[in-house]
Design a protein around this motif. Sequence first.
Motif, PDB file in Angstrom:
ATOM      1  N   VAL A   1       0.845  -1.207   0.000  1.00  0.00           N
ATOM      2  CA  VAL A   1       0.000   0.000   0.000  1.00  0.00           C
ATOM      3  C   VAL A   1       0.875   1.250   0.000  1.00  0.00           C
ATOM      4  O   VAL A   1       0.552   2.245  -0.649  1.00  0.00           O
ATOM      5  N   ALA A   2       2.016   1.193   0.708  1.00  0.00           N
ATOM      6  CA  ALA A   2       2.915   2.356   0.751  1.00  0.00           C
ATOM      7  C   ALA A   2       3.414   2.706  -0.643  1.00  0.00           C
ATOM      8  O   ALA A   2       3.738   3.859  -0.921  1.00  0.00           O
ATOM      9  N   ARG A   3       3.480   1.715  -1.529  1.00  0.00           N
ATOM     10  CA  ARG A   3       4.008   1.962  -2.871  1.00  0.00           C
ATOM     11  C   ARG A   3       2.924   2.159  -3.920  1.00  0.00           C
ATOM     12  O   ARG A   3       3.052   3.000  -4.809  1.00  0.00           O
ATOM     13  N   TYR A   4       1.879   1.377  -3.814  1.00  0.00           N
ATOM     14  CA  TYR A   4       0.868   1.415  -4.882  1.00  0.00           C
ATOM     15  C   TYR A   4      -0.476   1.966  -4.420  1.00  0.00           C
ATOM     16  O   TYR A   4      -1.430   2.004  -5.196  1.00  0.00           O
ATOM     17  N   GLY A   5      -0.556   2.353  -3.160  1.00  0.00           N
ATOM     18  CA  GLY A   5      -1.810   2.933  -2.674  1.00  0.00           C
ATOM     19  C   GLY A   5      -2.847   1.875  -2.339  1.00  0.00           C
ATOM     20  O   GLY A   5      -2.650   0.677  -2.583  1.00  0.00           O
ATOM     21  N   GLU A   6      -3.951   2.348  -1.784  1.00  0.00           N
ATOM     22  CA  GLU A   6      -5.046   1.479  -1.350  1.00  0.00           C
ATOM     23  C   GLU A   6      -5.583   0.649  -2.519  1.00  0.00           C
ATOM     24  O   GLU A   6      -6.148  -0.430  -2.345  1.00  0.00           O
TER      25      GLU A   6
END
Lengths: 159, 179
Positions: A87-92
């Motif tokens: 999630v930190a890289r590609y979002g929710e």
Amino acid sequence: MITLMSRALLLLCLLSAPSMAVIETYEFSDAALEQRYQVLTAELRCPKCQNQNIADSNAPIAQDLRKRLYQQLQEGASDDEILEYMVARYGEFVLYRPRFSGATAILWLAPILLLLAGAVVVLMTLRSRQQPTAAAAQTLSAAESQRLQSLLDDSESES
Amino acid sequence: MAPRAKLFIPLVLFAVLALFLLRGLELDPKDLPSALIDQPLPQFELPSLGTQSLVSRDQVIGEVALFNIWATWCVSCRVEHPYLHQLAERGVPIYGINYKDDDSDALRWLEELGNPYRLNIVDAEGELGLDLGVYGAPETYLVDAGGVIRYRHVGVVGERVWQNILQPLYQELLAESAP
């Protein structure tokens, strides 16, 4: 001739199928890890080909994500740590089941709200039907019966 | 409610639905917001293309710059390349991230088409790309003087994208970093 051609075509199809499905395999030290790998690849969404999870997708980015997932599992990361990392890289967006937050609240609550709204509509409809308005409408008031009588009299006198 | 007013309920529902669908037409589902906006550029230590040395994050931050993800296998990157030259000529610092590519192919590409980049970070395994949340090439990141990612553009950067989106932000960041 036609059957020969169709057989040749069929053979071609058979030959081409395996080359389409090149998905790498990983060896796991532990069956539980493999189980978690299966679950997580099904839960994570491919950012490139948006309607596939990373287990199904053959896009290079999905391959990279599977590889990273495998490394993390082997290093002993927990499911939450892995999902947090993604999630930190590609979002929710990368989660097929996004976590509950201010931004996703409407997504999670909308079905419940719609169900409640539907229930309210059904209740209101049922209640309005139960009211004895129909029976009341069938009995005429004194004024109405008088008017009815006069109308009937009129029509009789016309004929 | 008056029975006549009730007849309008389907029309109202339809209008609401139509509004949502109309809005949906304008949205591009491929246009994902980057999770790294306002986050620092990730740490890395990767080879610099065409040299034997390693390059790390500290060496490429310090001024407002573009970071362009490119590869020789990426057709749109070829389309984008001439415009990057124009930007470089106007003095915009551009760092290349050669994403999941072959070094010799990349060097040949730069020899043929010219090199608008300050330097090229070799990301052969896509590790930096993964940390950046890259999902394809070309992508362009606008990074401020403090090394914080301020904008991500997915797709080809051309005159229109630069004029309308990137340049205003770029100027703003330049003004921000000026003392």
